[in-house]
Structure formats: structure tokens, C-alpha cells
Design an enzyme around this catalytic site. Structure first.
Site, short mmCIF file in Angstrom:
data_model
loop_
_atom_site.label_atom_id
_atom_site.label_comp_id
_atom_site.label_asym_id
_atom_site.label_seq_id
_atom_site.Cartn_x
_atom_site.Cartn_y
_atom_site.Cartn_z
N LYS A 147 0.81 -1.23 0.00
CA LYS A 147 0.00 0.00 0.00
C LYS A 147 0.84 1.27 0.00
O LYS A 147 0.51 2.25 -0.67
CB LYS A 147 -0.95 0.00 1.20
CG LYS A 147 -0.21 0.07 2.50
CD LYS A 147 -0.99 -0.44 3.67
CE LYS A 147 -0.03 -0.94 4.71
NZ LYS A 147 0.13 -2.33 4.81
N GLY A 149 -6.82 -6.04 3.80
CA GLY A 149 -6.50 -7.47 3.77
C GLY A 149 -7.43 -8.32 2.92
O GLY A 149 -7.47 -8.20 1.70
N LYS A 203 -3.99 3.68 2.65
CA LYS A 203 -5.17 2.93 2.18
C LYS A 203 -6.27 3.89 1.71
O LYS A 203 -6.94 3.64 0.70
CB LYS A 203 -5.68 2.02 3.30
CG LYS A 203 -4.68 0.90 3.64
CD LYS A 203 -5.01 0.23 4.97
CE LYS A 203 -4.05 -0.92 5.27
NZ LYS A 203 -4.15 -1.40 6.65
#
Ligand code: HSE
Length: 433
Positions: free
Chosen positions: A108, A137, A208
Site C-alpha cells: 500500500k 487485507g 489505504k
């Protein structure tokens, strides 16, 4: 049947907690994964830093310390990158793409900081670059945004995308404990790193958030464009006040369209009502709440970290990319046609909860209300609790800009009757005192 399939060789960069699970599943489920991929998947080479480390169940001859030779190997069609970090991962992925290999990565930080360079390289070379495991995940949220919701208009994403901080905030809420105390427990359980900065200060969630915002709003967003605040300043008193208001404090990654069709991307702690679906996301679990014009509200929940859950997302990408290679095609990719502006936090409007320690005497409430009014910040509710000669005032504002709120707080802090501005926390959703 699989013996008739063409062979597709995979090279892997890194073999830590996630890589070991990817290798295990590729070996254990080889037949079924191959049938689904239209090719016999073979893990051919694995680049690692320390070749002597014991890796049970894996053929030692697969391993090499020469990562360049893996991405240059003409026999290898697909690279899985699970080494993490910016370099050498960035250079190795660029080299793999240059050599015509498709890439699956869980990185990421790399995508949030250098995505543009990597996506462009993959597009130019005509290979796939897939990265489902980079956000939340096991939760299949990136494919959902890129493919399932591509026919809709996403207006807002609100996610709990960091398990460590969600674990800490859950324990603070349910057990009334202090941040430092729960952090130490999270470290001993292996949820939090020895240096927890990336998690507790929101850097992990910000990377993220950048990736989610980019996909949702068809715009390139980098990690440094994401406003970020962590949870290290949240106190047991903040949590208790939230609880008394039937709210819970969560570290949220928010990406939303503004009224001007710009985007706001931010990570910060916020109070949310206990009735909000995200309030029920406990411990180290992740969840992403999506609002889209036609679909309405959607929520995706699951494990955001850990070897096997992350490997699940990686293998989903491996099978998809392998199919494309066998069909000589490419998967749908992220787009940046909308190229929306990312607005500064100062311009964003939110509700705030402000806790003040004030002198308990006549005229104080009026003076404080005046301080808010002077900056055009409208008060929604006020609650006062006596503390001897002092009082705690809990003020929840109507939606106001960050800029106006900051001026209000400065004004309050300079008033003699205000002993301390104890905390300022955003409120997402409707606040009820
Ligand atoms: N450290 C992250 C978390 C997992 O606590 O959720 C990897 O992004």
C-alpha cells in the site's frame, strides 16, 4: 486434467508472514487453483533477504537472495511482491513490468506514493498490476470499487482500515483503559509493531485512504494529499464522554465528494453513533462502508491483516491475472479521467465535539456561546457537569469548517474563564446528547 494445462511460472519477492501463506496455498491448492487459472501455476523462484531462515514445507532450491534475477527471468510470467517498503520493491516491480511480467502486490505504501508511475508503466507495457491485498487485507473492496461499482457514482467511503488502532479503541471503549496500556497489550499480542507509529498515527490508514479514493473517484490521490491524525491523543475521558452520548470513537479513513465535485480524503478519530454499522466493528477487524448514488449504502467487513487473510486476496489476484495471461487479455484497471481536486482540510465541513474545563460562575456559558458565535460556528448541543468550582462543558457544533473551528478553539483557549480546552474531536453522523 491439469497436466494438459500450459505452465505459468510465478516469481515471488519476499517470504515473510504473508509470503509464506501464499507459498503454502499455492502448493496445497495447486490443482484447484490451476484449473481456475487455465494454467498450471508453479511457484518457480522466491527472492528473500536471508536464505538460511527456515521455511518449512518449501523446497530450499526455490530461494535466492538475487531479486533482480527473479524479475529478469524470462521463464517467469507473473511476479508477486510481498516484500513491502518503497525500495527496492519499486525498482523491482518497474523492472518486472519492463520485462513484460504482470505483477500482484500487497504494497500500500508503494502504491499510495508511487502509484502513478507504476500504473502508467503497466499500461504502457500492456501487463496487469493488481493489488487487492493492499487495502483491508481479505476484504475484496478494491475489485468492488473498480469493477462492481463502476456503473454507479460513489459519493462517500468511510472505512475502518487499520486493525491495530481498532483493537486499541475497542479495548478503551469496552474496558475503560488508557491508550498506552492497551497499546502495550497489542504489542505483546503481536497486533502492534514495536514501533507503532505507522498504525497509531494513521500513516497506514492514510495510504489505504489514498488508494480507495483514487479508485472511487477516478482520480490519482497520493498519501501526502490525505489529511491525517492518529489516536495517541484520545483519552479515557474522551471515550467516556462518547459513551455517555451513545457514540463510539473510531479511527476513520474517509473519502468523499464535496458539493463542488472536489474530493476530501482524510484519516482521523471521530465519534460515530453506536447505531452506525461501523460502530459494531470490534477488535482488529476492518470494514468499509460505501455510499453510492444508485446502490445506496453497502458495507464490507472482514480481516484486514494476517498471513492467510492477506494471502487470500493475493491468490484471488493471481488467478485473475493468470487467466488474463492465458487469454492474452488484460483486466479492468484504475482510471484517472475525472482528475478531481483534493481539497485542503480547512475547507471541509464537519461537526465537532469540544470538551472544556471552565470556571463554574455566572456569565461563563454566555461568554462561551459568544466565542462560538463570533466565528460563525453554530452550537447544536451543550451539556454541563459540575466539578466543584469548575465545570466540564461538552459542546457539539453544527457542521462548521475546520478553519472556523480552529479560530473558535484559539479564542476559547485565550479566555480567562476557560481553564483548558480538553479535547476537540470530529463527529461523523448525527450527534445526540
Ligand atoms: N498494520 C495494519 C493493521 C495491517 O493494523 O491493520 C497492515 O496494513
Amino acid at each position: 486434467m491439469n497436466s494438459e494445462l500450459p505452465v505459468l511460472k510465478i516469481g515471488m519477492l519476499g517470504c515473510g508472514v504473508v509470503g509464506a501463506q501464499v507459498a503454502r496455498l499455492l502448493t496445497q491448492d495447486a490443482d484447484e487453483l490451476s484449473t481456475r487459472s487455465l494454467a498450471k501455476l508453479v511457484l518457480a523462484r522466491v527472492a528473500v533477504r536471508d536464505i538460511s531462515a527456515s521455511r518449512e514445507g518449501l523446497d530450499p532450491s526455490l530461494f535466492t537472495t538475487d531479486a533482480n534475477s527473479v524479475v529478469a527471468d524470462p521463464e517467469i510470467d507473473l511476479i508477486i511482491e510481498v516484500m513491502g517498503g518503497i525500495e527496492p520493491a519499486r525498482s523491482l516491480i518497474l523492472l518486472a513490468i519492463e520485462n513484460g511480467k504482470s505483477v500482484v502486490t500487497a504494497n500500500k505504501a508503494l502504491l499510495a506514493n508511487h502509484g502513478d508511475e507504476l500504473y502508467s508503466a503497466a499500461e504502457k507495457k500492456g501487463v496487469d498490476l493488481y493489488y487487492e491485498a493492499a487495502v483491508a487485507g481479505a476484504i475484496p473492496i478494491l475489485r468492488t470499487l473498480r469493477e462492481s461499482l463502476v456503473g454507479d457514482h460513489v459519493t462517500r467511503i468511510m472505512g475502518i482500515v487499520n486493525g491495530t488502532t481498532n483493537f486499541i479503541l475497542t479495548k478503551m471503549d469496552e474496558e475503560g483503559r488508557a491508550f498506552e496500556d492497551v497499546l502495550a497489550q497489542a504489542q505483546s499480542l503481536g497486533y502492534a509493531e514495536a514501533d507503532p507509529t505507522a498504525d497509531v498515527e494513521g500513516f497506514d490508514a492514510a495510504a489505504k485512504a489514498a488508494i480507495l479514493a483514487g479508485l472511487a473517484f477516478h482520480t490519482r490521490v497520493t498519501a501526502d494529499e490525505v489529511y491525517r491524525e492518529g489516536i495517541s491523543g484520545i483519552t479515557p475521558d474522551d471515550v467516556a464522554v462518547a459513551k455517555s452520548m451513545n457514540h463510539v470513537i473510531k479511527l476513520l479513513a474517509i473519502a468523499e465528494l464535496t458539493a463542488e465535485d472536489h474530493i476530501s480524503v482524510r484519516v482521523h478519530p471521530a465519534l460515530i453513533p453506536r447505531t452506525h454499522p461501523l460502530a459494531a466493528v470490534r477488535d482488529a477487524y476492518n470494514a468499509v462502508f460505501v455510499e453510492a448514488e444508485s446502490a445506496g449504502e453497502l458495507m464490507f467487513y472482514g480481516r484486514g491483516a494476517g498471513g492467510a487473510p492477506t494471502a487470500s486476496a493475493i491468490l484471488g489476484d493471481v488467478v485473475a491475472v493468470a487467466r488474463h495471461i492465458m487469454k492474452d487479455s488484460l483486466g479492468p484497471r484504475e482510471s484517472d479521467y475525472a482528475d478531481r481536486d483534493v481539497v485542503r482540510i480547512d475547507e471541509i465541513r464537519t461537526q465537532y465535539l469540544i470538551r472544556l474545563d471552565v470556571a463554574d460562575k455566572s456569565g461563563v456559558l454566555a461568554a462561551i456561546a459568544q466565542a462560538f458565535a463570533s466565528e460563525n460556528v453554530s452550537i447544536q448541543t451543550v451539556r454541563q457537569t459540575g466539578r466543584g468550582g469548575d465545570a466540564e462543558l461538552i459542546v457539539v457544533t453544527h457542521s462548521a469548517t475546520e478553519e472556523a473551528l480552529a479560530s473558535t478553539v484559539k479564542r476559547l483557549a485565550s479566555m480567562d474563564m476557560v481553564r483548558a480546552v480538553e479535547s476537540v474531536i470530529r463527529v461523523e453522523g448525527v450527534a445526540q446528547l
